[in-house]
Design a protein around this motif. Structure first.
Motif, short mmCIF file in Angstrom:
data_model
loop_
_atom_site.label_atom_id
_atom_site.label_comp_id
_atom_site.label_asym_id
_atom_site.label_seq_id
_atom_site.Cartn_x
_atom_site.Cartn_y
_atom_site.Cartn_z
N ILE A 103 -2.58 -6.80 -16.16
CA ILE A 103 -3.62 -6.61 -15.13
C ILE A 103 -3.07 -6.99 -13.76
O ILE A 103 -3.30 -6.29 -12.77
N ILE A 104 -2.32 -8.08 -13.70
CA ILE A 104 -1.74 -8.50 -12.41
C ILE A 104 -0.85 -7.38 -11.86
O ILE A 104 -0.94 -7.01 -10.69
N TRP B 51 -3.16 -10.27 -19.34
CA TRP B 51 -3.36 -10.82 -17.99
C TRP B 51 -2.23 -10.37 -17.07
O TRP B 51 -2.45 -9.94 -15.94
N ILE C 158 -0.80 -4.14 -12.52
CA ILE C 158 -1.57 -2.97 -12.09
C ILE C 158 -2.23 -3.24 -10.74
O ILE C 158 -2.23 -2.41 -9.84
N ASN C 159 -2.76 -4.47 -10.60
CA ASN C 159 -3.43 -4.82 -9.35
C ASN C 159 -2.49 -4.80 -8.17
O ASN C 159 -2.84 -4.32 -7.10
N ILE C 160 -1.28 -5.34 -8.37
CA ILE C 160 -0.33 -5.37 -7.25
C ILE C 160 0.01 -3.95 -6.83
O ILE C 160 0.00 -3.62 -5.64
N PHE D 265 8.91 -15.80 -15.92
CA PHE D 265 8.11 -16.60 -16.84
C PHE D 265 7.04 -15.81 -17.59
O PHE D 265 6.61 -16.22 -18.64
N CYS E 45 -0.71 -18.17 -8.00
CA CYS E 45 -0.25 -17.27 -6.93
C CYS E 45 -0.23 -15.82 -7.39
O CYS E 45 -0.65 -14.92 -6.68
N ALA E 46 0.27 -15.62 -8.62
CA ALA E 46 0.34 -14.25 -9.13
C ALA E 46 -1.06 -13.67 -9.30
O ALA E 46 -1.27 -12.47 -9.10
N MET F 151 2.36 -21.20 -9.94
CA MET F 151 2.91 -19.85 -9.87
C MET F 151 1.94 -18.83 -10.48
O MET F 151 1.77 -17.73 -9.95
N ALA G 203 6.37 -17.12 -5.27
CA ALA G 203 5.92 -17.74 -6.51
C ALA G 203 5.43 -16.68 -7.49
O ALA G 203 5.77 -16.70 -8.67
N ALA G 204 4.66 -15.72 -6.97
CA ALA G 204 4.14 -14.68 -7.85
C ALA G 204 5.28 -13.85 -8.43
O ALA G 204 5.32 -13.56 -9.63
N ALA H 271 8.43 -14.69 -8.80
CA ALA H 271 9.23 -15.48 -9.74
C ALA H 271 8.51 -15.58 -11.08
O ALA H 271 9.12 -15.45 -12.14
N TYR H 272 7.20 -15.80 -11.01
CA TYR H 272 6.46 -15.89 -12.27
C TYR H 272 6.55 -14.58 -13.05
O TYR H 272 6.85 -14.57 -14.24
N LEU H 273 6.30 -13.47 -12.36
CA LEU H 273 6.26 -12.18 -13.06
C LEU H 273 7.63 -11.81 -13.62
O LEU H 273 7.73 -11.22 -14.68
N ASN I 98 -1.73 -1.26 -7.21
CA ASN I 98 -2.85 -0.57 -6.56
C ASN I 98 -3.14 -1.12 -5.18
O ASN I 98 -3.44 -0.37 -4.26
N LEU I 99 -3.02 -2.44 -5.03
CA LEU I 99 -3.31 -3.04 -3.72
C LEU I 99 -2.35 -2.50 -2.67
O LEU I 99 -2.71 -2.34 -1.50
N ALA J 274 -3.49 -11.50 -6.61
CA ALA J 274 -3.64 -10.04 -6.56
C ALA J 274 -4.96 -9.63 -7.20
O ALA J 274 -5.68 -8.77 -6.69
N ILE J 275 -5.27 -10.28 -8.34
CA ILE J 275 -6.52 -9.93 -9.02
C ILE J 275 -7.71 -10.39 -8.18
O ILE J 275 -8.68 -9.66 -8.00
#
Lengths: 303, 462, 428
Positions: free
Chosen positions: C247-248, C244, C250-252, C237, B174-175, B171, C229-230, C232-234, C254-255, B178-179
């Motif tokens: 950063i994820i 980190w 912010i990236n999502i 968990f 997967c997250a 997981m 998965a992403a 659910a993690y964010l 911006n993308l 994006a990076i």
């Protein structure tokens, strides 16, 4: 509940609906009727709801939110240059009634008001009456201080500019200064008039809102729990201010605090579940209430 | 074995692994008062064996496939005679391409050039060795993993925790994609841009006012250098975006105000989704509409009042792009207007303000930061929009701010430079990446500022 | 200051203020109406232009399958049957119907009444049943695009001859064909059964539809599991205040706002040039579109997961379930309608996306219908772009029709998303 309404499309936002709808007499979970003092019958209003020198008066006032009735047949006069306090447990309809008096309920699309309501004998719900003009004559101060995101000066000048009350800059300056002096705020802010109104303390913000209201020169000021969000010192300042304002204005105040009602008002009206139970001189209400419910409330048996 | 077959076989193997794991866990455990003395439920042991069999094998397969082509190519190159290896990069690339095509076509024997023929055979041989080795390595890894995990199984083994650790890590991976994507974008545009700037000085690119990306076939050709001044492109982009915003901001904002403050619930429930349809229409449809309907209409309109309007005018592209971003502006404005507390409106109504006075003097000033943020996002969208301008704006890189003339944009040039016949290393194609870098940086900045403003605005009223 | 004085002042200004109020309200209505008008004009233009393309003109010819003309001696010789010159029998049939046509140009024009696919129609027929040789057959052939355009009323007869596509003698032929009931408009099945073609009347969008299908399949299979998965993690968990994770996020965000064409550059530089993924295939298209749709699906999935009340998760954990078990057994199933809605919307976006696919070679002309993710192919929006670029008049019509088909798919997807949301809408 308020949150649900906020997210429903097409509904006006942040309407304090919950506090205005009467509590059901039947417990939703157990299905039992609430017992004891809650069951006392309310048959009309006791005391003296009507006065001779009425500034505003309401007869047979009913208010509905959609299908729910929030106020049941209230008759009440507000005398000239008096302070009338409206007390009662939350959800009893006191704030809703206050909003009837300057047609603030018009801004809620599902709200319907019936009955006769007059200001100086003029029907305020009549076809000829303009809500804009009415609200200029019947000002309002809200529960939470709500200064606009503008400078202190612009906040106070807002109404005057809207209504074209000042013909030039110096007149406007004078008006702003006079209003701030009346609201007892001028000394504290006279050097910061261009600073944002939202930067003041809570008590100062509420006095700013009062200054803003009196700047349009109203005849009646409605105050909806004006000190509930403030600390005791700020509350005391506002209460003193109300006493000074009484000579020029008629004031109706909704309050949760019985001490405040006793301190500032000449007459007190007690609301219960959308009905007006008792109206009398403040002294009388607090020392010798006529109705069982009033006595139960002021002696702290519920509220 | 081709990759697809390997994958299918591998999946079958994983299912098999699950079952033997499941079975062994039951076999090694014993019943204790009607309960198995296993740490985890049996299927977790199955999952564990499947994970051990699958993950290393899949990783190997992925990496092998990813790097196969570059390794085989470089091996083929090193197999070429030294005289050819000494050729310039471009020529070498051409030769390699020919060799590859030859190997794929299956008609190697008919090739007359002996060097190429040998190279093609060499390439074919390398490819088949690689494929064979890949198949063997992947399956060996899968079987070893399976065996290892299978032997590990005993009643005390905490299979559930192990499986869950793997799930949690996947997981996280997967997250993190994006990076990786952002890094990929930055590197792909940055590296090619750096190569571009090796042949064209950055100052020429940034401040040059002439854009004609012609590169020569022969070096002695007239005008072989080409000029890569990007100013006309950026001016053209800004011109069209500005026209789009002039259309979209007032219309979108006023629509949002009407829908959120005035309209009845019924009108709103119908009008909002209808407006959103505009946002759901693919941009290629807008492009077609602009080129076929709006541009000729504007040209005829201009003619009838004696103005000469280019048939690929900036105006046509800008207007259509404006239509496209109306719902974007209106839904963002709707959000920020809704965030203005009702208490503030009540305060204004309570003093006898009319609805429009309240909106203009209280609601909009209060919502202004949010609205500005929304407009910045819309601007970034307009700047990066491609299809409308590709189909409706011109190719001529004219430095003008006259909306009636044809201009070109950054995105149009990227598409033009990369969709023709391309040799990958010419400044012409590399220029597209330099333009892409510029586009990415500008939109990134706009988004960053806009999102920051909007977040600050939201916090204010929370 | 007296109250009655200010009341009068206010009363005096009221009329003007209400006029302003009315004007403001009108501006609001006007903006909304203008936006709707744009939408209507757009849809009307597309539909009115594209509607005729769902019909196609066919022309009836009597063909004599003469063995000597076809130069086939042996009916069982498949090679001879395959390579025989069927074009010639078509031409002869036309010559017989319109005798006395002279000059090379007129002869060519006569031949061009029928699409050159006529020869293949006959060939396929003869290969199937060689006994047809020597007989006379009646065929309905596809008419050439100019005839089709005329039949749909798009060529004005009253224009001077040198300003129109069809000349006077061609009109005579057409009139005769009409008189003999040899021209007919039928539902255009070619549009859905053929791949792309340089000849407008033979061009269909089956290749593009299949290409889109395969591309969407790749996109869905990659983006759905990764995004869920992403998300659910964010939501469940990720540690708070972790660099980190910040950063994820912010990236999502911006993308989601990076121009789509930049993803095309990424695909070209990284996937194609570095990893050697074959260009022009649904695989590379799906890989690029996956990166583009991920932010959309992640954001929607996070919202759906967030809306599952914590009490349900706490109940599961209280019964001894691990956090992963809670996620898979409770949270995800409950959040699934929201996740699926977001996925469909993301896929609809991907289906309409054009720009990045131009960068990775999906713009190539592909006549064959792709059968897998590694076949060269194009997708619907790119097909629209390609056709809109073609000079032939008949392609404009087909472009609009292709747009209607694409919009049809998008409407269907959005309706499914709406229905899903309605059906599973839950209030906690």
């Amino acid at each position: 509940m308020t949150d649900v309404i906020n997210t429903m499309p097409g509904m006006p936002r942040a309407v304090p609906l919950e506090s205005e709808t009467p509590k059901p007499a039947v417990d939703a979970i157990t299905g039992e009727k609430h017992r004891s003092e809650f069951d006392v019958e309310i048959n009309g209003t006791v005391g003296k709801p009507l006065v001779d020198n009425a500034k505003m008066s309401s007869r047979n006032c009913d208010v509905f939110y959609g299908d729910k009735q929030a106020i049941f047949g209230v008759d009440l006069d507000i005398g000239n240059n008096e302070i009338i306090a409206m007390i009662g447990p939350s959800g009893c309809g006191k704030s809703t009634f206050l909003r009837v008096l300057n047609r603030m309920n018009d801004t809620i699309s599902i709200c319907r008001v019936t009955g006769e309501h007059t200001l100086d004998g003029e029907d305020i719900y009549g076809k000829k009456t303009d809500p804009v003009l009415l609200r200029a004559r019947v000002g309002m101060v809200f529960q939470k201080p709500n200064p606009f995101p503008k400078s202190i000066y612009d906040n106070v000048a807002y109404g005057a500019r809207l209504h074209g009350l000042a013909s030039n800059r110096s007149e406007l300056d004078d008006l702003v200064e006079a209003s701030l002096i009346k609201a007892g705020l001028f000394k504290e802010v006279k050097d910061d008039l261009q600073k944002p109104g939202t930067g003041l303390s809570g008590g100062q913000q509420q006095r700013l809102c009062i200054a803003r209201a009196i700047a349009v020169d109203p005849e009646v000021i409605l105050m909806d729990e004006p000190t509930s969000a403030l600390d005791p010192i700020a509350t005391a300042t506002i209460e003193e201010l109300m006493d000074e304002l009484r000579s020029n204005y008629t004031i109706a105040i909704v309050t949760h605090s019985m001490q405040q009602a006793a301190r500032v008002s000449q007459r007190t009206a007690y609301f219960h579940m959308g009905k007006l139970v008792e109206v009398n001189d403040t002294d009388k209400v607090f020392t010798n209430p006529e109705h069982q419910l009033t006595e139960n409330y002021i002696t702290g048996r519920f509220g | 074995m081709p990759t697809q077959t390997i994958l299918i076989t591998l999946i079958a193997l994983l299912i098999f692994s699950y079952f033997i794991g499941h079975k062994r866990s039951i076999a090694v455990s014993s019943l204790d008062k009607g309960r198995r003395n296993l740490h985890s439920r049996p299927h977790y042991y199955g999952y564990m064996v499947a994970i051990w069999a699958g993950i290393p094998a899949l990783l190997i397969l992925m990496l092998w496939s990813a790097f196969n082509s570059s390794i085989v190519t470089s091996l083929t190159v090193s197999g070429l005679p030294e005289t050819i290896q000494a050729e310039s990069k471009d020529t070498l690339g051409l030769i390699i391409n020919e060799v590859k095509n030859l190997a794929v076509s299956g008609q190697i024997a008919e090739e007359t050039d002996a060097v190429k023929r040998d190279a093609a055979y060499h390439y074919q041989r390398l490819q088949s060795i690689s494929t064979l080795a890949k198949t063997v390595v992947v399956f060996v890894a899968a079987l070893l993993g399976m065996l290892f995990a299978w032997r590990l199984i005993n009643p005390e083994l905490r299979a559930r925790n192990k499986v869950e650790t793997v799930v949690r890590w996947s997981m996280i991976v997967c997250a993190s994609i994006a990076i990786l994507t952002t890094v990929g974008i930055v590197f792909s545009v940055l590296f090619e841009s750096i190569r571009f700037f090796e042949s064209v000085p950055p100052s020429d690119f940034l401040f040059g006012t002439k854009w004609s990306p012609q590169t020569s076939i022969r070096t002695d050709q007239v005008g072989s250098s080409g000029s890569f001044g990007a100013i006309p492109l950026f001016v053209g982009t800004l011109l069209i975006s500005a026209i789009a915003l002039i259309i979209a901001v007032p219309l979108g904002l006023m629509s949002a105000i009407y829908l959120s403050e005035y309209s009845s619930r019924r009108v709103r429930s119908f009008a909002k989704p209808t407006l959103e349809i505009l946002a759901g229409i693919p941009t290629v449809v807008y492009g077609f509409f602009a080129a076929l309907t709006v541009a000729p209409f504007l040209r005829d309109l201009g003619e009838s009042v004696g103005l000469s309007v280019a048939s690929e005018s900036a105006l046509a592209a800008g207007v259509v792009m404006g239509i496209m971003i109306i719902p974007f502006v209106s839904s963002l404005s709707d959000d920020v207007i809704s965030a203005v507390p009702q208490a503030m409106r009540d305060g204004s109504y309570g003093m006898g303000a009319t609805k429009s006075e309240t909106i203009r003097q209280v609601v909009i000033p209060a919502a202004l930061p949010g609205i500005v943020g929304g407009v910045l996002l819309a601007a970034s969208r307009a700047i990066g929009e491609t299809m409308i301008v590709v189909m409706a704006a011109g190719l001529s890189a004219k430095l003008t701010v006259n909306p009636l003339e044809a201009v070109t944009t950054v995105t149009v040039q990227i598409v033009t430079l990369l969709t023709g016949d391309q040799e990958f290393d010419s400044p012409k194609t590399l220029a597209a990446f330099a333009l892409g870098l510029g586009l990415f940086v500008i939109t990134l900045l706009l988004n960053f500022v806009a999102l920051h403003i909007i977040r600050k605005y939201r916090e204010q009223y929370e | 200051m007296s109250n009655s004085n200010s009341t009068e002042i206010i009363r005096a200004g009221l009329k003007k203020r209400y006029a302003r109020e009315k004007r403001f309200r009108l501006f609001g209505i006007a903006s909304l109406m203008i936006s709707f008008a744009f939408l209507l004009v757009l849809l009307f233009t597309i539909v009115s232009k594209g509607w005729p393309a769902f019909q196609q003109t066919y022309v009836k010819l009597d063909i004599v399958l003469d063995e000597t003309v076809l130069k086939v001696n042996n009916k069982s010789d498949e090679d001879a049957l395959f390579s025989a010159n069927y074009q010639k029998v078509v031409r002869e049939s036309l010559n017989k119907m319109f005798p006395g046509v002279k000059g090379r140009k007129q002869k060519r024009d006569l031949k061009n009444i029928v699409s050159n696919s006529a020869a293949y129609t006959i060939r396929d027929d003869v290969l199937e049943n060689p006994d047809l040789l020597g007989t006379k057959q009646t065929y309905w052939f596809l008419a050439k695009d100019d005839i089709d355009v005329f039949m749909k009323g798009k060529i004005d007869r009253d224009l001077p001859e040198d300003e129109r596509r069809l000349k006077d003698y061609q009109f005579e032929w057409i009139d005769k064909l009409i008189e003999e009931d040899r021209l007919e408009k039928r539902f255009n099945t070619v549009l859905f059964t053929n791949g792309d073609s340089r000849e407008p009347e033979q061009a269909g969008m089956k290749g593009a539809i299949m290409g889109s299908l395969f591309t969407m399949l790749v996109t869905l299979m990659l983006s759905f599991p990764i995004a869920v998965a992403a998300a659910a993690y964010l939501e469940e968990f990720a540690p708070q205040n972790n660099k980190w994770v910040d950063i994820i996020e912010i990236n999502i965000n911006n993308l989601a706002a990076v121009p789509s064409i930049v993803f095309g550059l990424l695909g070209l530089a990284v996937y194609i040039n570095y990893f050697g993924v074959p260009r022009s295939t649904p695989l590379i298209g799906g890989l690029v579109l996956t990166l583009m749709t991920l932010p959309t699906i992640i954001i929607a999935s996070r919202a759906a997961i967030k809306s599952v009340p914590p009490s349900i998760k706490e109940a599961a954990i209280g019964l001894g379930a691990s956090r992963i078990q809670t996620l898979f057994q409770h949270t995800l199933p409950l959040a699934m309608p929201g996740i699926l809605t977001g996925t469909i919307i993301g896929m609809a976006q991907a289906l309409g996306e054009t720009a990045p696919l131009l960068m990775i070679g999906m713009i190539a002309f592909v006549a064959e219908v792709p059968t897998g993710v590694l076949d060269p192919s194009t997708v619907m929006p790119v097909q629209i772009y390609l056709w809109s670029d073609s000079p032939e008049r008949a392609f404009t019509e087909r472009t609009s029709a292709a747009i209607m088909v694409l919009l049809g798919f998008l409407v269907a997807m959005n309706l499914i998303a709406i229905m899903l949301r309605k059906k599973f809408e839950r209030r906690w």
